[in-house]
Design a protein around this motif. Sequence first.
Motif, PDB file in Angstrom:
ATOM      1  N   CYS A 151      43.169  39.809  48.222  1.00  0.00           N
ATOM      2  CA  CYS A 151      43.428  38.985  47.054  1.00  0.00           C
ATOM      3  C   CYS A 151      42.321  37.939  46.850  1.00  0.00           C
ATOM      4  O   CYS A 151      41.471  37.726  47.714  1.00  0.00           O
ATOM      5  CB  CYS A 151      44.786  38.306  47.157  1.00  0.00           C
ATOM      6  SG  CYS A 151      44.879  36.940  48.334  1.00  0.00           S
ATOM      7  N   GLU A 153      42.655  34.730  46.633  1.00  0.00           N
ATOM      8  CA  GLU A 153      42.868  33.397  47.211  1.00  0.00           C
ATOM      9  C   GLU A 153      41.636  33.029  48.033  1.00  0.00           C
ATOM     10  O   GLU A 153      40.872  33.893  48.476  1.00  0.00           O
ATOM     11  CB  GLU A 153      44.118  33.395  48.087  1.00  0.00           C
ATOM     12  CG  GLU A 153      45.423  33.695  47.346  1.00  0.00           C
ATOM     13  CD  GLU A 153      45.870  32.558  46.438  1.00  0.00           C
ATOM     14  OE1 GLU A 153      45.346  31.442  46.572  1.00  0.00           O
ATOM     15  OE2 GLU A 153      46.741  32.805  45.579  1.00  0.00           O
ATOM     16  N   ALA A 154      41.450  31.726  48.255  1.00  0.00           N
ATOM     17  CA  ALA A 154      40.211  31.237  48.858  1.00  0.00           C
ATOM     18  C   ALA A 154      39.916  31.884  50.213  1.00  0.00           C
ATOM     19  O   ALA A 154      38.765  32.200  50.526  1.00  0.00           O
ATOM     20  CB  ALA A 154      40.274  29.716  49.011  1.00  0.00           C
ATOM     21  N   THR A 156      40.514  34.836  51.436  1.00  0.00           N
ATOM     22  CA  THR A 156      40.130  36.254  51.479  1.00  0.00           C
ATOM     23  C   THR A 156      39.208  36.664  50.332  1.00  0.00           C
ATOM     24  O   THR A 156      38.817  37.823  50.245  1.00  0.00           O
ATOM     25  CB  THR A 156      41.379  37.150  51.445  1.00  0.00           C
ATOM     26  OG1 THR A 156      42.170  36.807  50.290  1.00  0.00           O
ATOM     27  CG2 THR A 156      42.219  36.965  52.700  1.00  0.00           C
ATOM     28  N   ARG A 157      38.854  35.727  49.485  1.00  0.00           N
ATOM     29  CA  ARG A 157      38.060  36.040  48.291  1.00  0.00           C
ATOM     30  C   ARG A 157      36.711  36.667  48.645  1.00  0.00           C
ATOM     31  O   ARG A 157      36.299  37.663  48.061  1.00  0.00           O
ATOM     32  CB  ARG A 157      37.869  34.760  47.484  1.00  0.00           C
ATOM     33  CG  ARG A 157      37.221  34.949  46.131  1.00  0.00           C
ATOM     34  CD  ARG A 157      37.097  33.576  45.462  1.00  0.00           C
ATOM     35  NE  ARG A 157      38.389  32.925  45.359  1.00  0.00           N
ATOM     36  CZ  ARG A 157      38.571  31.602  45.457  1.00  0.00           C
ATOM     37  NH1 ARG A 157      37.555  30.795  45.678  1.00  0.00           N
ATOM     38  NH2 ARG A 157      39.777  31.099  45.334  1.00  0.00           N
ATOM     39  N   LYS A 187      48.513  40.344  45.002  1.00  0.00           N
ATOM     40  CA  LYS A 187      49.005  38.975  45.182  1.00  0.00           C
ATOM     41  C   LYS A 187      48.397  37.992  44.176  1.00  0.00           C
ATOM     42  O   LYS A 187      47.963  36.900  44.521  1.00  0.00           O
ATOM     43  CB  LYS A 187      48.739  38.521  46.612  1.00  0.00           C
ATOM     44  CG  LYS A 187      49.486  39.362  47.656  1.00  0.00           C
ATOM     45  CD  LYS A 187      49.222  38.905  49.076  1.00  0.00           C
ATOM     46  CE  LYS A 187      50.025  39.711  50.076  1.00  0.00           C
ATOM     47  NZ  LYS A 187      49.737  41.158  50.041  1.00  0.00           N
ATOM     48  N   THR A 189      48.458  35.238  41.507  1.00  0.00           N
ATOM     49  CA  THR A 189      49.374  34.136  41.231  1.00  0.00           C
ATOM     50  C   THR A 189      49.003  33.354  39.982  1.00  0.00           C
ATOM     51  O   THR A 189      49.845  32.666  39.412  1.00  0.00           O
ATOM     52  CB  THR A 189      49.409  33.145  42.413  1.00  0.00           C
ATOM     53  OG1 THR A 189      48.073  32.701  42.691  1.00  0.00           O
ATOM     54  CG2 THR A 189      49.991  33.799  43.656  1.00  0.00           C
ATOM     55  N   ARG A 190      47.745  33.433  39.547  1.00  0.00           N
ATOM     56  CA  ARG A 190      47.294  32.640  38.419  1.00  0.00           C
ATOM     57  C   ARG A 190      46.502  33.506  37.433  1.00  0.00           C
ATOM     58  O   ARG A 190      45.811  34.462  37.829  1.00  0.00           O
ATOM     59  CB  ARG A 190      46.402  31.484  38.898  1.00  0.00           C
ATOM     60  CG  ARG A 190      47.095  30.487  39.828  1.00  0.00           C
ATOM     61  CD  ARG A 190      48.141  29.687  39.080  1.00  0.00           C
ATOM     62  NE  ARG A 190      47.527  28.830  38.064  1.00  0.00           N
ATOM     63  CZ  ARG A 190      47.162  27.564  38.300  1.00  0.00           C
ATOM     64  NH1 ARG A 190      47.340  27.015  39.488  1.00  0.00           N
ATOM     65  NH2 ARG A 190      46.619  26.851  37.320  1.00  0.00           N
ATOM     66  N   GLN A 193      42.766  34.044  38.100  1.00  0.00           N
ATOM     67  CA  GLN A 193      42.326  35.096  39.007  1.00  0.00           C
ATOM     68  C   GLN A 193      42.067  36.402  38.248  1.00  0.00           C
ATOM     69  O   GLN A 193      41.150  37.161  38.593  1.00  0.00           O
ATOM     70  CB  GLN A 193      43.371  35.306  40.105  1.00  0.00           C
ATOM     71  CG  GLN A 193      43.494  34.106  41.041  1.00  0.00           C
ATOM     72  CD  GLN A 193      44.723  34.171  41.930  1.00  0.00           C
ATOM     73  OE1 GLN A 193      45.686  34.873  41.611  1.00  0.00           O
ATOM     74  NE2 GLN A 193      44.704  33.437  43.021  1.00  0.00           N
ATOM     75  N   THR A 223      54.242  38.269  43.672  1.00  0.00           N
ATOM     76  CA  THR A 223      54.659  36.882  43.889  1.00  0.00           C
ATOM     77  C   THR A 223      55.496  36.421  42.704  1.00  0.00           C
ATOM     78  O   THR A 223      55.204  36.783  41.554  1.00  0.00           O
ATOM     79  CB  THR A 223      53.450  35.948  44.025  1.00  0.00           C
ATOM     80  OG1 THR A 223      52.737  35.908  42.776  1.00  0.00           O
ATOM     81  CG2 THR A 223      52.505  36.411  45.130  1.00  0.00           C
ATOM     82  N   GLN A 225      55.358  33.667  41.339  1.00  0.00           N
ATOM     83  CA  GLN A 225      54.490  32.891  40.451  1.00  0.00           C
ATOM     84  C   GLN A 225      53.823  33.758  39.387  1.00  0.00           C
ATOM     85  O   GLN A 225      53.406  33.258  38.338  1.00  0.00           O
ATOM     86  CB  GLN A 225      53.407  32.172  41.269  1.00  0.00           C
ATOM     87  CG  GLN A 225      53.929  31.084  42.176  1.00  0.00           C
ATOM     88  CD  GLN A 225      54.307  31.612  43.554  1.00  0.00           C
ATOM     89  OE1 GLN A 225      54.428  32.818  43.748  1.00  0.00           O
ATOM     90  NE2 GLN A 225      54.485  30.700  44.498  1.00  0.00           N
ATOM     91  N   SER A 226      53.685  35.062  39.662  1.00  0.00           N
ATOM     92  CA  SER A 226      53.089  35.950  38.668  1.00  0.00           C
ATOM     93  C   SER A 226      54.077  36.322  37.575  1.00  0.00           C
ATOM     94  O   SER A 226      53.678  36.839  36.528  1.00  0.00           O
ATOM     95  CB  SER A 226      52.548  37.219  39.339  1.00  0.00           C
ATOM     96  OG  SER A 226      53.590  37.929  39.980  1.00  0.00           O
TER      97      SER A 226
END
Length: 421
Positions: A151, A153-154, A156-157, A187, A189-190, A193, A223, A225-226
């Motif tokens: 994903c 996210e910071a 694993t980016r 994953k 969430t925003r 992304q 998630t 959030q999605s």
Amino acid sequence: MTGPDDIAARLLADLDERLAPVDAELAADYPGERPGRQPVHTVYVPADRYEAGLVPSYGAAALALLDEHADRFDRLVGATATRQWRDDLVARVRAKLQTEPVEDLRIDFEDGYVGRSDADEDDDAVRAASDLAQSQEARSAAPYGGIRVKCFEAATRGRAIRTLTTFVTTLLDSGGTLDGWVVTLPKVTRVEQVEAMVHVCEVLEGEAGLAPGTLAFEVQVETPQSILGADGAATVARMVHAGAARLTGLHYGTYDYSAAAGIAAEQQSLEHPVADHAKLVMQAAAAGTGVRLSDGSTNVLPVGDGDEVEAAWTLHHRLVRRSLDRGFYQGWDLHPGHLPTRYAATYAFYRQGLPSALERLAAYTGDTMRGIADEPATARALAGFLLRGVQSGAVDEAEVLQGCGLDTEQLVAMSTRRVGA
């Protein structure tokens, strides 16, 4: 007094001018069904287990399991059917497993790929891409494919980007093709992304000398959030439009989503109410956009003794049919043993619905009354149903042509016509 035709013409001109921006937005945001075939499933395989001969080996393993438990499989797929109907369905499943056992293959560098170092992942990205190119050349690859990266996210980016760029460049350098190929972004969430993934595709295309729009991706809804953002909005709807033409699908992640929603492990399932809620929101968000939907997986594998295999088959068969009944025409499979029941449930869905669909579409196109007065929207759905049946191998084109007078090209035209067009 001015005549009605003059009034109508003036009003139409006014409305055309007033609504021109809205017309353009609707056409751009809701272009209708995406053309082309949608695979009935996506098979996930960990990157370290992928090799060039995987697709035919999965077909052989699925056939071997079916042969080993043929009586149990026959009972499962033909419990309420005639012998002729059952024999025809089983023959179609066997033919599929022999000729095209996997329709869509995802080489997984995320949750299915664990305990590997950065060096291992670098090596596996190169090896898997080279093997995919080899299988494409041998014409033994699945017709659709791709990879799942980590994903954005910071934490694993960086790893996600490195794997993606390594795989794409190696595949192209090895003579492979990106036709029918997508990247799965997990994953999410925003919305940002998704926008970032669009940017990655644009840059990678430019660096690799690819035509604009070559790289496409799908979003995994894993998630809460999605689905529902902090602002109370349906985040997934914003994601669909942020991805635009590059976003081809929304895939539901059964276990990550359920766990994130606080569901205990024993109750995590495609049938849980939290899953149904998420998928209903996904369905509404994707409607009319050309973004396709995929249900998730079951982690119950058909392995062990005969009773265990039959229990797993029964569960999988029921879950696949449940998804189809709810308008999710694709799902995940995690094991070769899932293939027989994937195709059996899919083929039964289309075979059982075939007589009614043919009769209703024939009545609609022939402008005759046969007990149901279908509207254009339902006619599109009927054409889409028949088209999916033909594309999956459940239905023969000759059956459709004989039953309602439409060939595949006509089904495509009818099913992809944009609402309001």
